[in-house]
Design a protein around this motif. Sequence first.
Motif, PDB file in Angstrom:
ATOM      1  N   TYR A 248      -6.684  -8.828  11.605  1.00 19.97           N
ATOM      2  CA  TYR A 248      -5.427  -8.513  12.265  1.00 19.97           C
ATOM      3  C   TYR A 248      -5.530  -8.948  13.714  1.00 19.97           C
ATOM      4  O   TYR A 248      -6.578  -8.783  14.339  1.00 19.97           O
ATOM      5  CB  TYR A 248      -5.149  -7.006  12.195  1.00 19.97           C
TER       6      TYR A 248
ATOM      7  N   GLU B 181       0.851  -1.197   0.000  1.00 20.68           N
ATOM      8  CA  GLU B 181       0.000   0.000   0.000  1.00 20.68           C
ATOM      9  C   GLU B 181       0.885   1.244   0.000  1.00 20.68           C
ATOM     10  O   GLU B 181       1.988   1.236   0.570  1.00 20.68           O
ATOM     11  CB  GLU B 181      -0.890  -0.011   1.259  1.00 20.68           C
TER      12      GLU B 181
ATOM     13  N   GLU C  30     -12.520  -2.414   1.996  1.00 15.00           N
ATOM     14  CA  GLU C  30     -13.154  -2.256   3.314  1.00 15.00           C
ATOM     15  C   GLU C  30     -14.292  -1.236   3.298  1.00 15.00           C
ATOM     16  O   GLU C  30     -14.334  -0.308   4.114  1.00 15.00           O
ATOM     17  CB  GLU C  30     -12.108  -1.866   4.373  1.00 15.00           C
TER      18      GLU C  30
ATOM     19  N   GLN D 219       1.561  -6.219   5.683  1.00 13.88           N
ATOM     20  CA  GLN D 219       1.957  -5.842   4.358  1.00 13.88           C
ATOM     21  C   GLN D 219       3.362  -6.397   4.098  1.00 13.88           C
ATOM     22  O   GLN D 219       3.706  -7.380   4.758  1.00 13.88           O
ATOM     23  CB  GLN D 219       1.874  -4.320   4.239  1.00 13.88           C
TER      24      GLN D 219
ATOM     25  N   GLU E 119      -6.148  -9.330   3.468  1.00  9.15           N
ATOM     26  CA  GLU E 119      -5.339  -8.653   4.496  1.00  9.15           C
ATOM     27  C   GLU E 119      -5.350  -9.545   5.719  1.00  9.15           C
ATOM     28  O   GLU E 119      -6.422  -9.791   6.294  1.00  9.15           O
ATOM     29  CB  GLU E 119      -5.904  -7.265   4.833  1.00  9.15           C
TER      30      GLU E 119
ATOM     31  N   ASN F  76      -6.732   1.383   2.605  1.00 10.89           N
ATOM     32  CA  ASN F  76      -7.485   2.623   2.784  1.00 10.89           C
ATOM     33  C   ASN F  76      -7.072   3.685   1.754  1.00 10.89           C
ATOM     34  O   ASN F  76      -7.881   4.519   1.341  1.00 10.89           O
ATOM     35  CB  ASN F  76      -7.280   3.166   4.200  1.00 10.89           C
TER      36      ASN F  76
HETATM   37  O1  AHR Z   1      -3.076  -2.694   6.280  1.00  8.34           O
HETATM   38  C1  AHR Z   1      -3.375  -1.466   6.908  1.00  8.34           C
HETATM   39  C2  AHR Z   1      -4.821  -1.051   6.703  1.00  8.34           C
HETATM   40  O2  AHR Z   1      -5.646  -1.990   7.338  1.00  8.34           O
HETATM   41  C3  AHR Z   1      -5.330  -1.053   5.282  1.00  8.34           C
HETATM   42  O3  AHR Z   1      -5.058   0.128   4.621  1.00  8.34           O
HETATM   43  C4  AHR Z   1      -6.818  -1.208   5.474  1.00  8.34           C
HETATM   44  O4  AHR Z   1      -7.425  -1.835   4.385  1.00  8.34           O
HETATM   45  C5  AHR Z   1      -6.936  -1.979   6.767  1.00  8.34           C
HETATM   46  O5  AHR Z   1      -7.830  -1.388   7.627  1.00  8.34           O
END
Ligand code: AHR
Length: 506
Positions: free
Chosen positions: A244, A27, A173, A353, A292, A72
């Motif tokens: 996450y 990103e 998202e 990432q 993600e 994002n």
């Molecule tokens: O990976 C960081 C952020 O986490 C990304 O930009 C978003 O898609 C998610 O909320």
Amino acid sequence: MTDAAAQLDPARLIADIDRRLFGGFVEHLGRHIYDGIFEPGHPSADAEGFRTDVVDLVKELGVTTIRYPGGNFVSGYRWEDGIGPADRRPRRLDLAWHATETNQVGLHEFQDWLDKVGSDLMLAVNLGTRRTEEALDLLEYANTSVPTARTAERAANGRPQPFGVKMWCLGNEMDGPWQLGHRSADDYGRLASRTAKGMRQLDPSIELVVCGSSGRSMPTFGAWEREVLEHTFDDVDFISCHAYYQEREGDAQEFLASGVDMRLFIESVVATADHVAAVKASDKRIMISFDEWNVWYMSRWEEQAVAYGPDDWPVAPRQLEDRYHALDAVVFGDLLITLLQHADRVRSASLAQLVNVIAPIMTEPGGPAWRQTTFHPFSITSRLAQGRAVRVPVDAGTFESTRFGAVSSVNAVATVDDDGASLFVVNRSTTDAASLRVDLAPLAATLGRDLAVVESHLLHEDDPYAANTLDDPERVGVRPLEGARVEASVLTADLAPVSWTAIRLG
Ligand code: AHR
């Protein structure tokens, strides 16, 4: 020491593994692109400004398809800003991360970088501040070979041949209130369906990913997937999942149950997608793009959020630069095991990432690049997990999770190919080592030969909070698992508490 008994039987087939399961995500965020993969003044930079030390590490990591450019970020991005002569590209405000985007890297440069690392591009279109038309413009620019104004522009920018991008994400998202252009499931579902139909009219060969939930704890989780798929079921191939995990309140044992959350997430989305299929009397199966996933200390990021002044929009600030310790890598290894356990429906996944930003690879401007602890389970799994994924139920002790009740201390999966098999196993217990016995007789019978341990990799530290840093970049690594052996078609190995192990049998 507790006992853990299992059998590796290739008949417990899950699915052939789609190599896209080992994808990544880049990103425009923090020092990911600028001062990460792209640093023209760096001693290792090539003629295009890409750090070759980073290229080498990305290759070693073994990432297949890479999702780009957000995240994002994409929900406010104008892709046209990133093409054409670099010195004429506009600087823009990136509202998602409160930064200035210089646009020195765009589609062409990123594809050049992918050619160097040997990965495929997966593109996200902006359905936050933009609509169908801009998505179609980008698709025409990227994938069409017919002479048009867009393709002439692409050729003038150095790429006469199409990029040929296969996988496309319909926004990012869109269920999240933080997302630019956040909308309701109904609103998003209609827009995604219209956009997908147009994109397929232009290029029927593409695969499309519609946005699922940003997490299993989102208040709209489940209902969002159902409603979005009611609109888009016939138009898309995948629905996304994002997750996450982090240790909270010093509760390492609970953190080690994160794989259970990921399993429930996947199973719920599969059930929801199949419910929509049932209502539509369809035998089509929507696949999951887990595009993600990672360990991310998001609460730290929220607590430390900088209060920027009105004119303070930095270029490539240090953002989301989590330092991963051994415990994080064990949880991370378990998440990889969980993805493989669902290889029949999770046909694509992207580690979020890659460089500097919640990443397995870190860099210093003008300085070295190094592997974080999480690098190891990813690179080893990507290399060893070939062929078919096979279920390996383990009869082991349990621990009590506040969220999930009794959770198995040992979790495992295997892959089987023509040359042998690979076993991936995690001991989630913070207190008990496990004595593992795996009956390999069905595997030996299937392959028609006896098996032996040909390589093994243990990730375990007596101090689970040991990490790799600029000053000590190789503090945590993997080492062979001492004592792992096969006798009379039984694999035996002792697994330390809080450990991740990969064993190659050949
Ligand atoms: O990976 C960081 C952020 O986490 C990304 O930009 C978003 O898609 C998610 O909320």
